[in-house]
Enzyme design. Structure first.
Site, mmCIF file in Angstrom:
data_model
loop_
_atom_site.group_PDB
_atom_site.id
_atom_site.type_symbol
_atom_site.label_atom_id
_atom_site.label_comp_id
_atom_site.label_asym_id
_atom_site.label_seq_id
_atom_site.Cartn_x
_atom_site.Cartn_y
_atom_site.Cartn_z
ATOM 1 N N ASP A 156 35.156 24.146 14.540
ATOM 2 C CA ASP A 156 34.432 23.949 15.806
ATOM 3 C C ASP A 156 35.189 24.569 16.990
ATOM 4 O OD1 ASP A 156 36.586 22.315 16.056
ATOM 5 O OD2 ASP A 156 35.470 20.502 16.564
ATOM 6 N N LYS A 176 38.235 45.755 55.164
ATOM 7 C CA LYS A 176 36.830 45.700 54.719
ATOM 8 C C LYS A 176 36.136 44.627 55.521
ATOM 9 C CE LYS A 176 37.988 44.542 50.522
ATOM 10 N NZ LYS A 176 38.016 44.154 49.114
#
Ligand code: R5P
Length: 310
Positions: free
Chosen positions: A34, A190
């Site tokens: 699992d 920016k």
């Protein structure tokens, strides 16, 4: 001293082991059906100064869980001191609330590593130096700058160098490199003037005729670097290279870098480079194994780590 490695970056762990001339301790890490992780340290570590090497890179959650389980196994095996050596500390970019009702995942990860039983942390170029304060245990944040400087000095085609910070947040980091190679500094600013409008890039500094060196901690999608390289060329840069510590390089980043105006992207092996990175025509990988190995040795011998960067 003993060394244990998780599965995130075996090649780096083996190179660190080679530098230290200390073999990696036998350790089984496997998955149940699992996908639960099981680990077994297959030699006695009682009373040892133990270093667990594991970057929490892609797949970040699996590699983080593996680190936590390795620390737990070491604590329950009576190691004297456990140092989590995390060359790339994932989740570091989530270091503050960016809007209401969001987590500070870097702090959560620091808590998990501490509560699992680590006594110390050794990491490299944290996204923000303040993340050291998220740990209530001693944390050494190494810098890749000496490795980068050596490489830049070996490249005598970088004559008229100028160091560029790709954003305002990276100025302190870029200034350190600029002072080490005695080069001026410029900054990519920016900003989005109005919501919904595209980002405008301004360059603070005159890059005309310069061999530009973009310097940053992380390249992820490559967007920041490729856009910056474009604008720097528009402003008259002679060449643009990038030196970035952690090559996250997710999605189509390798192809984006290959198609960009970057002459070269130089990263370190803090994250194990995949086949695409190794085959890339303009990405080169420097090893930080000696730097991390030396920091481990100094930690084990209670010597100064910071003097590595004097
Ligand atoms: C941001 O603050 C980081 O320092 C890097 O500039 C950023 O993670 C790079 O991301 P990408 O390569 O996706 O533009």
């Amino acid at each position: 001293m003993k060394l244990v490695a998780g599965n995130s970056n075996r090649a780096l762990a083996e190179a660190i082991s080679g530098y230290l001339k200390v073999p990696l301790s036998a350790c089984l890490v496997r998955r149940f059906a699992d996908q639960e992780i099981f680990v077994e340290i297959q030699e006695n570590i009682r009373g040892e100064d133990l270093f667990i090497i594991q970057s929490t890179s892609y797949p970040a959650n699996d590699n983080l869980m593996e680190l936590l389980i390795l620390i737990d196994a070491a604590r329950r095996s009576s190691a004297r001191r456990i140092t989590a050596v995390v060359p790339y500390f994932g989740y570091a970019r989530q270091d503050r609330k960016t809007s209401a009702r969001t987590p500070i995942s870097a702090k959560l990860v620091a808590n998990l590593i501490t509560r699992a039983g680590a006594d110390r942390v050794l990491t490299l170029d944290l996204h923000a130096g303040q993340i050291q304060g998220f740990f209530d245990i001693p944390t050494d944040n190494l810098f890749s700058v000496p490795v980068m400087v050596r490489d830049i000095e070996d490249h005598n085609d970088i004559g008229n160098a100028m160091v560029i910070s790709p954003d305002v947040g990276g100025v302190v980091r870029a200034r350190l490199l600029a002072s080490r190679i005695d080069a001026p500094l410029a900054i990519v600013d920016k900003r989005r003037e109005r919501p919904g409008e595209s980002e405008v890039m301004n360059i603070i500094g005159d890059v005309e005729g310069r061999d530009c060196i973009l310097f940053d901690d992380i390249v992820d999608s490559g967007g920041t670097l490729c856009n910056a390289a474009e604008v720097l060329h528009e402003r008259g840069a002679k060449s643009v290279r990038a030196y970035i510590t952690h090559g996250v390089l997710s999605g189509g980043a390798v192809a984006r870098v290959a198609a960009s105006r970057l002459r070269e992207l130089v990263i370190t092996d803090s994250i194990e480079p995949n086949a695409a990175v190794l085959a890339s025509p303009n990405i080169r990988v420097l090893t930080i194994a000696p730097l991390i190995g030396e920091a481990i040795s100094r930690t084990a011998h209670e010597k100064s780590v910071s003097s590595l960067f004097d």
